[in-house]
Motif scaffolding. Structure first.
Motif, PDB file in Angstrom:
ATOM      1  N   CYS A  37     -46.899  -5.928  -8.392  1.00  0.00           N
ATOM      2  CA  CYS A  37     -45.859  -6.896  -8.742  1.00  0.00           C
ATOM      3  C   CYS A  37     -44.533  -6.157  -8.857  1.00  0.00           C
ATOM      4  CB  CYS A  37     -46.186  -7.615 -10.048  1.00  0.00           C
ATOM      5  SG  CYS A  37     -44.956  -8.869 -10.492  1.00  0.00           S
ATOM      6  N   ASN A  38     -43.557  -6.596  -8.092  1.00  0.00           N
ATOM      7  CA  ASN A  38     -42.214  -6.029  -8.133  1.00  0.00           C
ATOM      8  C   ASN A  38     -42.219  -4.519  -7.873  1.00  0.00           C
ATOM      9  OD1 ASN A  38     -39.410  -6.405  -8.370  1.00  0.00           O
ATOM     10  ND2 ASN A  38     -39.426  -5.883 -10.548  1.00  0.00           N
ATOM     11  N   GLY A  39     -43.107  -4.072  -6.977  1.00  0.00           N
ATOM     12  CA  GLY A  39     -43.159  -2.661  -6.619  1.00  0.00           C
ATOM     13  C   GLY A  39     -43.972  -1.786  -7.556  1.00  0.00           C
ATOM     14  N   VAL A  40     -44.544  -2.370  -8.600  1.00  0.00           N
ATOM     15  CA  VAL A  40     -45.369  -1.613  -9.552  1.00  0.00           C
ATOM     16  C   VAL A  40     -46.823  -1.996  -9.305  1.00  0.00           C
ATOM     17  CG1 VAL A  40     -45.859  -1.212 -11.989  1.00  0.00           C
ATOM     18  CG2 VAL A  40     -43.501  -1.595 -11.238  1.00  0.00           C
ATOM     19  N   GLN A  41     -47.690  -1.003  -9.199  1.00  0.00           N
ATOM     20  CA  GLN A  41     -49.089  -1.318  -8.929  1.00  0.00           C
ATOM     21  C   GLN A  41     -50.040  -0.695  -9.932  1.00  0.00           C
ATOM     22  OE1 GLN A  41     -49.922  -0.013  -4.920  1.00  0.00           O
ATOM     23  NE2 GLN A  41     -50.719   1.945  -5.601  1.00  0.00           N
ATOM     24  N   MET A  65     -47.370  -5.491 -17.293  1.00  0.00           N
ATOM     25  CA  MET A  65     -48.591  -5.918 -16.612  1.00  0.00           C
ATOM     26  C   MET A  65     -49.735  -4.989 -17.006  1.00  0.00           C
ATOM     27  SD  MET A  65     -49.267  -6.195 -12.468  1.00  0.00           S
ATOM     28  CE  MET A  65     -48.885  -4.467 -12.114  1.00  0.00           C
ATOM     29  N   SER A  66     -50.900  -5.589 -17.238  1.00  0.00           N
ATOM     30  CA  SER A  66     -52.151  -4.858 -17.488  1.00  0.00           C
ATOM     31  C   SER A  66     -53.203  -5.451 -16.562  1.00  0.00           C
ATOM     32  CB  SER A  66     -52.617  -5.017 -18.933  1.00  0.00           C
ATOM     33  OG  SER A  66     -51.642  -4.572 -19.828  1.00  0.00           O
ATOM     34  N   ALA A  67     -54.256  -4.694 -16.275  1.00  0.00           N
ATOM     35  CA  ALA A  67     -55.311  -5.219 -15.402  1.00  0.00           C
ATOM     36  C   ALA A  67     -56.638  -4.562 -15.722  1.00  0.00           C
ATOM     37  CB  ALA A  67     -54.949  -4.983 -13.941  1.00  0.00           C
ATOM     38  N   SER A  68     -57.688  -5.359 -15.576  1.00  0.00           N
ATOM     39  CA  SER A  68     -59.051  -4.833 -15.715  1.00  0.00           C
ATOM     40  C   SER A  68     -59.776  -5.038 -14.389  1.00  0.00           C
ATOM     41  CB  SER A  68     -59.803  -5.556 -16.838  1.00  0.00           C
ATOM     42  OG  SER A  68     -59.967  -6.924 -16.523  1.00  0.00           O
ATOM     43  N   LEU A  88     -56.200  -0.988 -17.386  1.00  0.00           N
ATOM     44  CA  LEU A  88     -54.999  -0.186 -17.165  1.00  0.00           C
ATOM     45  C   LEU A  88     -53.759  -0.934 -17.652  1.00  0.00           C
ATOM     46  CD1 LEU A  88     -55.681   1.105 -13.542  1.00  0.00           C
ATOM     47  CD2 LEU A  88     -56.174   2.248 -15.706  1.00  0.00           C
ATOM     48  N   GLY A  89     -52.785  -0.158 -18.102  1.00  0.00           N
ATOM     49  CA  GLY A  89     -51.521  -0.753 -18.538  1.00  0.00           C
ATOM     50  C   GLY A  89     -51.450  -0.794 -20.048  1.00  0.00           C
ATOM     51  N   PRO A  90     -50.426  -1.368 -20.579  1.00  0.00           N
ATOM     52  CA  PRO A  90     -49.395  -2.111 -19.860  1.00  0.00           C
ATOM     53  C   PRO A  90     -48.352  -1.185 -19.230  1.00  0.00           C
ATOM     54  CG  PRO A  90     -48.949  -2.213 -22.205  1.00  0.00           C
ATOM     55  CD  PRO A  90     -50.243  -1.458 -22.037  1.00  0.00           C
ATOM     56  N   VAL A  91     -47.824  -1.639 -18.077  1.00  0.00           N
ATOM     57  CA  VAL A  91     -46.721  -0.966 -17.410  1.00  0.00           C
ATOM     58  C   VAL A  91     -45.594  -1.971 -17.218  1.00  0.00           C
ATOM     59  CG1 VAL A  91     -48.171   0.744 -16.248  1.00  0.00           C
ATOM     60  CG2 VAL A  91     -47.696  -1.432 -15.113  1.00  0.00           C
ATOM     61  N   ASP A  92     -44.353  -1.493 -17.264  1.00  0.00           N
ATOM     62  CA  ASP A  92     -43.202  -2.373 -17.064  1.00  0.00           C
ATOM     63  C   ASP A  92     -43.117  -2.790 -15.608  1.00  0.00           C
ATOM     64  OD1 ASP A  92     -42.601  -1.940 -19.724  1.00  0.00           O
ATOM     65  OD2 ASP A  92     -40.887  -0.632 -19.347  1.00  0.00           O
ATOM     66  N   VAL A  93     -43.015  -4.103 -15.362  1.00  0.00           N
ATOM     67  CA  VAL A  93     -42.844  -4.588 -13.995  1.00  0.00           C
ATOM     68  C   VAL A  93     -41.495  -5.272 -13.787  1.00  0.00           C
ATOM     69  CG1 VAL A  93     -45.283  -4.803 -13.452  1.00  0.00           C
ATOM     70  CG2 VAL A  93     -44.080  -6.743 -14.437  1.00  0.00           C
ATOM     71  N   LEU A  94     -40.838  -5.659 -14.872  1.00  0.00           N
ATOM     72  CA  LEU A  94     -39.540  -6.307 -14.746  1.00  0.00           C
ATOM     73  C   LEU A  94     -38.746  -6.060 -16.026  1.00  0.00           C
ATOM     74  CD1 LEU A  94     -37.672  -8.205 -13.139  1.00  0.00           C
ATOM     75  CD2 LEU A  94     -38.852 -10.130 -14.201  1.00  0.00           C
TER      76      LEU A  94
END
Length: 175
Positions: free
Chosen positions: A113-117, A92-95, A126-132
């Motif tokens: 999402c799934n405990g990752v914010q 997940m990434s976000a602007s 920001l991101g990408p970070v693993d969400v699943l």
């Protein structure tokens, strides 16, 4: 002599019958199952229905219209469907919400999402970070994870007029 001839014929008949009874044949049954690796943002959870039909029946979620600050709860679901034996991962990434006027201004929010914010608040996404991360699958498996939003009251309540847009991006990668 008749008895010997009759016994010989009977013996030959039995011998020939046994040799035919031992004959076998076979065939094989084969197929190839295509790899499935799907992901979309949906308005509802897929639940425990692990079928392509259930996945295709879910409505796509494309936009959340913010009408005020604070916690918004679950606004959508990250829904996946896969049969990839070695699994998959979703990032997940976000602007931040941005208004293109002069000067450029931002509204901060939190997406979970799934405990990752992520908490995008400025010009840098920001991101990408693993969400699943799913490491192995033995069958077609569906999953829906809630996506929640909280709009920052400080930056929302003090925002300059204009239209603001932020983007949350999910990326599915087979492993």
């Amino acid at each position: 002599m008749k008895k010997i001839l009759l016994a010989t014929l009977l013996l030959l008949l039995l011998a020939s019958t046994n040799s035919f009874a031992a004959t076998t044949d076979n065939f094989t049954v084969t197929t190839t199952v295509a790899e499935i690796g799907l992901m979309k943002i949906t308005t509802a959870s897929i639940g425990t229905n692990n079928t392509l039909s259930a996945y295709n029946g879910l409505s796509n979620f494309t936009n959340y219209g913010v009408t005020g600050s604070g916690a918004k709860g679950t606004v959508a679901y990250l829904t996946t469907l896969s049969n990839k034996r070695t699994g998959y991962k979703v990032t997940m990434s976000a602007s931040a919400m941005t208004s293109p006027g002069t000067p450029i201004t931002y509204i901060k929010y939190t997406v979970n999402c799934n405990g990752v914010q992520l908490v995008p608040s400025g010009a840098t996404a920001l991101g990408p970070v693993d969400v699943l991360t799913v490491t192995t699958l033995s069958s077609l498996t569906a999953s829906s994870k809630a996506i929640t939003l909280t709009i920052d009251p400080t930056t929302y309540d003090a925002a300059a007029s204009g239209s603001y847009t932020g983007t949350v991006t999910f990326t599915f990668t087979a492993t």
